[in-house]
Every structure is written in C-alpha cells, then in structure tokens.
Enzyme design. Structure first.
Site, PDB file in Angstrom:
ATOM      1  N   SER A  51       0.807  -1.225  -0.035  1.00 49.91           N
ATOM      2  CA  SER A  51      -0.049  -0.164   0.134  1.00 49.91           C
ATOM      3  C   SER A  51       0.924   1.284   0.028  1.00 49.91           C
ATOM      4  O   SER A  51       0.242   2.365   0.164  1.00 49.91           O
ATOM      5  CB  SER A  51      -1.057   0.042   1.070  1.00 49.91           C
ATOM      6  OG  SER A  51       0.083   0.206   2.313  1.00 49.91           O
ATOM      7  N   GLY A  52       2.135   1.099  -0.233  1.00 54.73           N
ATOM      8  CA  GLY A  52       2.828   2.484  -0.161  1.00 54.73           C
ATOM      9  C   GLY A  52       4.250   2.399   1.029  1.00 54.73           C
ATOM     10  O   GLY A  52       4.463   3.397   1.328  1.00 54.73           O
ATOM     11  N   THR A  53       4.219   1.227   1.570  1.00 52.47           N
ATOM     12  CA  THR A  53       5.190   0.833   2.520  1.00 52.47           C
ATOM     13  C   THR A  53       6.533   1.452   2.287  1.00 52.47           C
ATOM     14  O   THR A  53       7.130   2.432   3.235  1.00 52.47           O
ATOM     15  CB  THR A  53       5.482  -0.528   3.025  1.00 52.47           C
ATOM     16  OG1 THR A  53       4.058  -1.129   3.024  1.00 52.47           O
ATOM     17  CG2 THR A  53       6.111  -0.752   4.403  1.00 52.47           C
ATOM     18  N   THR A  54       6.993   1.180   1.358  1.00 52.53           N
ATOM     19  CA  THR A  54       8.425   1.494   0.638  1.00 52.53           C
ATOM     20  C   THR A  54       8.593   2.952   0.515  1.00 52.53           C
ATOM     21  O   THR A  54       9.555   3.735   0.996  1.00 52.53           O
ATOM     22  CB  THR A  54       8.688   1.001  -0.599  1.00 52.53           C
ATOM     23  OG1 THR A  54       8.324  -0.372  -0.504  1.00 52.53           O
ATOM     24  CG2 THR A  54      10.132   1.217  -0.876  1.00 52.53           C
ATOM     25  N   TRP A  55       7.729   3.694   0.029  1.00 51.45           N
ATOM     26  CA  TRP A  55       7.467   4.989  -0.139  1.00 51.45           C
ATOM     27  C   TRP A  55       7.460   5.771   1.408  1.00 51.45           C
ATOM     28  O   TRP A  55       8.182   6.795   1.521  1.00 51.45           O
ATOM     29  CB  TRP A  55       6.247   5.345  -0.987  1.00 51.45           C
ATOM     30  CG  TRP A  55       6.128   6.861  -1.607  1.00 51.45           C
ATOM     31  CD1 TRP A  55       7.222   7.787  -1.621  1.00 51.45           C
ATOM     32  CD2 TRP A  55       4.997   7.416  -2.145  1.00 51.45           C
ATOM     33  NE1 TRP A  55       6.497   9.033  -2.378  1.00 51.45           N
ATOM     34  CE2 TRP A  55       5.524   8.691  -2.674  1.00 51.45           C
ATOM     35  CE3 TRP A  55       3.562   6.998  -2.500  1.00 51.45           C
ATOM     36  CZ2 TRP A  55       4.599   9.503  -3.313  1.00 51.45           C
ATOM     37  CZ3 TRP A  55       3.000   7.656  -3.048  1.00 51.45           C
ATOM     38  CH2 TRP A  55       3.002   9.021  -3.526  1.00 51.45           C
ATOM     39  N   HIS A  64       3.680  -4.787   9.405  1.00 52.49           N
ATOM     40  CA  HIS A  64       2.250  -4.989   8.874  1.00 52.49           C
ATOM     41  C   HIS A  64       1.411  -5.501  10.026  1.00 52.49           C
ATOM     42  O   HIS A  64       0.252  -5.827   9.644  1.00 52.49           O
ATOM     43  CB  HIS A  64       2.465  -6.272   7.905  1.00 52.49           C
ATOM     44  CG  HIS A  64       3.115  -5.696   6.646  1.00 52.49           C
ATOM     45  ND1 HIS A  64       3.095  -4.328   5.981  1.00 52.49           N
ATOM     46  CD2 HIS A  64       3.811  -6.205   5.802  1.00 52.49           C
ATOM     47  CE1 HIS A  64       3.907  -4.438   4.968  1.00 52.49           C
ATOM     48  NE2 HIS A  64       4.424  -5.291   4.704  1.00 52.49           N
ATOM     49  N   ARG A 102      -4.304   1.703   1.072  1.00 54.38           N
ATOM     50  CA  ARG A 102      -4.482   2.137  -0.222  1.00 54.38           C
ATOM     51  C   ARG A 102      -5.927   1.448  -0.648  1.00 54.38           C
ATOM     52  O   ARG A 102      -6.276   0.513  -0.336  1.00 54.38           O
ATOM     53  CB  ARG A 102      -3.445   1.262  -0.965  1.00 54.38           C
ATOM     54  CG  ARG A 102      -3.302   1.601  -2.614  1.00 54.38           C
ATOM     55  CD  ARG A 102      -2.191   0.805  -3.167  1.00 54.38           C
ATOM     56  NE  ARG A 102      -1.795   1.112  -4.405  1.00 54.38           N
ATOM     57  CZ  ARG A 102      -0.999   0.656  -5.332  1.00 54.38           C
ATOM     58  NH1 ARG A 102      -0.060  -0.474  -4.692  1.00 54.38           N
ATOM     59  NH2 ARG A 102      -0.706   1.160  -6.472  1.00 54.38           N
ATOM     60  N   LYS A 140       4.508  -0.126 -10.732  1.00 53.90           N
ATOM     61  CA  LYS A 140       4.067   0.822 -11.773  1.00 53.90           C
ATOM     62  C   LYS A 140       3.970   2.145 -10.719  1.00 53.90           C
ATOM     63  O   LYS A 140       3.997   3.191 -11.268  1.00 53.90           O
ATOM     64  CB  LYS A 140       2.440   0.629 -12.219  1.00 53.90           C
ATOM     65  CG  LYS A 140       2.784  -0.327 -13.516  1.00 53.90           C
ATOM     66  CD  LYS A 140       1.255  -0.151 -14.237  1.00 53.90           C
ATOM     67  CE  LYS A 140       1.406  -0.695 -15.791  1.00 53.90           C
ATOM     68  NZ  LYS A 140      -0.103  -0.671 -16.041  1.00 53.90           N
TER      69      LYS A 140
HETATM   70  P1  A3P Z   1       2.011  -1.223  -7.685  1.00 53.82           P
HETATM   71  O1  A3P Z   1       2.479  -2.716  -7.544  1.00 53.82           O
HETATM   72  O2  A3P Z   1       0.832  -0.852  -7.952  1.00 53.82           O
HETATM   73  O3  A3P Z   1       3.156  -0.603  -8.730  1.00 53.82           O
HETATM   74  P2  A3P Z   1       4.708  -1.541  -0.486  1.00 53.82           P
HETATM   75  O4  A3P Z   1       5.941  -0.625  -0.739  1.00 53.82           O
HETATM   76  O5  A3P Z   1       3.819  -1.579   0.540  1.00 53.82           O
HETATM   77  O6  A3P Z   1       5.260  -2.744  -0.945  1.00 53.82           O
HETATM   78  O7  A3P Z   1       4.007  -1.043  -1.932  1.00 53.82           O
HETATM   79  C1  A3P Z   1       4.234  -1.518  -3.109  1.00 53.82           C
HETATM   80  C2  A3P Z   1       3.623  -0.458  -4.325  1.00 53.82           C
HETATM   81  O8  A3P Z   1       4.024   0.803  -4.035  1.00 53.82           O
HETATM   82  C3  A3P Z   1       3.993  -0.675  -5.483  1.00 53.82           C
HETATM   83  O9  A3P Z   1       2.747  -0.555  -6.459  1.00 53.82           O
HETATM   84  C4  A3P Z   1       4.948   0.129  -6.022  1.00 53.82           C
HETATM   85  O10 A3P Z   1       5.111   0.278  -7.266  1.00 53.82           O
HETATM   86  C5  A3P Z   1       4.660   1.211  -5.431  1.00 53.82           C
HETATM   87  N1  A3P Z   1       5.673   2.111  -4.973  1.00 53.82           N
HETATM   88  C6  A3P Z   1       6.849   1.713  -4.595  1.00 53.82           C
HETATM   89  N2  A3P Z   1       7.730   2.912  -4.378  1.00 53.82           N
HETATM   90  C7  A3P Z   1       6.893   4.038  -4.522  1.00 53.82           C
HETATM   91  C8  A3P Z   1       7.218   5.515  -4.612  1.00 53.82           C
HETATM   92  N3  A3P Z   1       8.377   6.011  -4.311  1.00 53.82           N
HETATM   93  N4  A3P Z   1       6.168   6.404  -4.872  1.00 53.82           N
HETATM   94  C9  A3P Z   1       4.996   5.751  -5.301  1.00 53.82           C
HETATM   95  N5  A3P Z   1       4.694   4.458  -5.523  1.00 53.82           N
HETATM   96  C10 A3P Z   1       5.782   3.657  -5.044  1.00 53.82           C
END
Ligand code: A3P
Length: 307
Positions: A49-53, A114, A137, A270
């Site tokens: 859901s955007g964890t890495t971001w 998580h 998300r 993506k």
């Molecule tokens: P998609 O698979 O829809 O592209 P998490 O970090 O929680 O594992 O989530 C992964 C989702 O966040 C993936 O979505 C990934 O592409 C997206 N993501 C990773 N880094 C990002 C960033 N810096 N900005 C926006 N989306 C990002």
C-alpha cells in the site's frame, strides 16, 4: 485454522489475522520482547500500500538535519528504505531465540510493521508515546499489487497463483495480514480516537499531493518544516529523493535485496492509482465493491479508485 497461501502452501490464522508460520514465530517474539521508547516512530501498513514510499519519506524527514536530502551521499541513495527502516516481523525478530538488542540504535528509531493494531504490544500502544504513521490503499490496486508481488517472490519451483484464485482468497480476507478491512479499520478507529497517536494516510492522497501529506507527517512527528526550510525547497527535495522514478532507478534498488532475500526491484512496479482496471473483470469489481461496502459501511472510510 489454515487456508491456502498465496506463495507458500498455507496461511494460518493468528490473533485474527492471516500469516505464515515463520511470521507467527517472529511476531510472537516481537510482541513479547520489544521495548519501546517515547521517541520511537512506527510505520504501520497494509502490505503493498506504499510502505516503501512512506518509509523513505519518513526516514528522510526525521533525519534531514544530518542527511541533507540533496546530498549525493544520502543513505536513501545507497540503501533500500526497508534496510533503513527495518520490519519487526521480517528483519529484527525472526525466531524465538533471536531477541535483538535495539537499545543502542540512534533515536528516533524508526521501525516498520504489517501487524494489525489490535496485535501491537502494549509498550507501543499504551506505555509510551511511540507515534504510529499508517498507510493503506484502495483494495483493488492493493490486490493487483499483492498478486504481482507474491508471484514474483514465491519459490521458483511453485506455479504462479492464478488471479481468480488469489481474488477469491482476498475477498474472503485470506491474504497476508488480512482481512484487509480489519487491518484498515483497526488503525482508522484508533486514529480517530487518538489522533496524537496514529496518523492515518492513504496512498491516493500521497499521489495527489505528496508535499501536503509529507508536511502532515512532519507536524505529526513533532518536527514540522520551518518557513525557512520550506523557502529553501527542503520539502520538494525530500519528495524528489523518494519519488517512484528516482527510487526505481537507483542501482541499489535495481540489484540489491531486502528482508528474506527478496529482490529490491520487485518493490517498484507501476506506482499508479487505477492500474486495477487492466486486470479486473466487471464481476470482480462488483464483488470487491460489495465486500468493501459491507465491511467498511458506516466507518467513514472510503477510497478513490481512479487518478
Ligand atoms: P504497484 O504494484 O501498484 O506498482 P509496498 O511498498 O507497500 O510494498 O507497496 C508497493 C507499491 O508501491 C507498488 O505498487 C509500488 O510500485 C509502489 N511504490 C513503491 N515505491 C513508490 C514510490 N516511491 N512512490 C509511489 N509508489 C511507490
């Protein structure tokens, strides 16, 4: 109880949520032994859901005084966000025997998890002023992202999980750390009751205006951007450093690994709102919308499904 897993043979129900046996061991060790501090920050998320971001944005914000976001040596240019902000359940705690000493880590310590709110240990939830930043998300995009990710990181010897099968499990709540509705509602309710404790974010809001959401995070964590910082473009620099385009192209994220030997490159696919339209049939949309309506009804929680 156990159900078919997405990338391992089975998921098991532990304290009301689904996870793998190795995770159960790690989580129970974390629950028993973690000693929280008032200055701790926890990034809690629904998987995919955007964890890495959020980890990257939070790390860059909290450390901006000694890691300038424009520095060519910034830690985020050399390490994946999951290596800088470790997960309790994948990295720090792994077995009953593995109880790490985390007391020496520089403050503020930033951790990721998580684990649903109801299963966080009391030192985090009650006994300290630990702050929790949560992100989720829209479930349609979360599902698609989870399906791709689990097929990427599963053992090569096992076949891909067909999307129909994954979807059936997802709608039943059977997905890592699911049901997704319980996960979201747990943190959502707490963010309403204790807004000083939990900040509730949505991926779609970050996509729409990440500067604004980043400023909210900074205020919540007690380190708001000063006027001078805003005038000098610090917010923009952090946003740029942590952007999908920048992170995806970094050498460390193209070749490195995180957690249990997963490749960093699978974390960046993506990064859009609404990619689900390319995978959902009308009946899938109908079914998941019904589940969302039923489970989230009356909570005030809703999601934007399109850009
Ligand atoms: P998609 O698979 O829809 O592209 P998490 O970090 O929680 O594992 O989530 C992964 C989702 O966040 C993936 O979505 C990934 O592409 C997206 N993501 C990773 N880094 C990002 C960033 N810096 N900005 C926006 N989306 C990002």
């Amino acid at each position: 109880p156990r159900e078919k897993g997405w990338r391992t043979p089975y998921l098991y129900l532990y304290q009301g949520f689904w996870c793998q046996p190795t995770e159960i061991l790690a989580i129970s060790t974390f629950q028993k032994h973690f000693q929280a501090k008032d200055t701790d920050v926890l990034i809690a998320t629904v998987p995919k859901s955007g964890t890495t971001w959020l980890k990257a944005l939070t790390f860059a914000t909290l450390n901006r005084n000694h890691h300038s976001p424009t520095s060519e040596n910034h830690a985020l240019l050399k390490f994946n966000p999951h290596n800088l902000v470790p997960f309790f359940e994948y990295t720090l705690y792994s077995t009953k025997e593995n109880v790490p000493d985390l007391s020496h880590l520089p403050e503020p310590r930033i951790f990721g998890t998580h684990v649903p709110f109801a299963s966080l240990p009391n030192p985090i939830v009650r006994d300290t002023k630990t702050k929790i930043v949560y992100i989720c998300r829209n479930p349609l995009d979360t599902f698609v992202s989870s399906w791709f990710f689990s097929n990427k990181i599963k053992p090569k010897s096992s076949p891909d999980l067909p999307i129909e099968e994954a979807f059936g499990l997802f709608c039943k709540g059977v997905v890592g750390f699911g049901p997704f509705w319980d996960h979201m509602l747990g943190y959502w309710k707490e963010s309403i009751e204790r807004p000083e404790k939990v900040l509730f974010l949505k991926y779609e809001d970050l996509k729409e205006d990440v500067n604004l959401q980043l400023k909210r995070v900074a205020v919540f964590l007690g380190c708001p951007f000063t006027l001078e910082e805003e005038n000098c473009g610090v917010v923009e620099s952090i946003v740029k450093l942590c952007s999908f385009e920048n992170m995806k192209d970094l050498e460390v994220n193209k070749s490195g690994k995180f957690g249990r030997n997963f490749e960093n490159k699978f974390l960046f696919r993506k990064g859009e709102i609404g990619d689900w339209v390319n995978y959902f049939t009308p009946s899938m949309v109908e079914k998941l919308s019904k589940v969302m309506e039923e489970k989230l009804h009356g909570s005030g929680l809703s999601f934007r499904l399109h850009k």
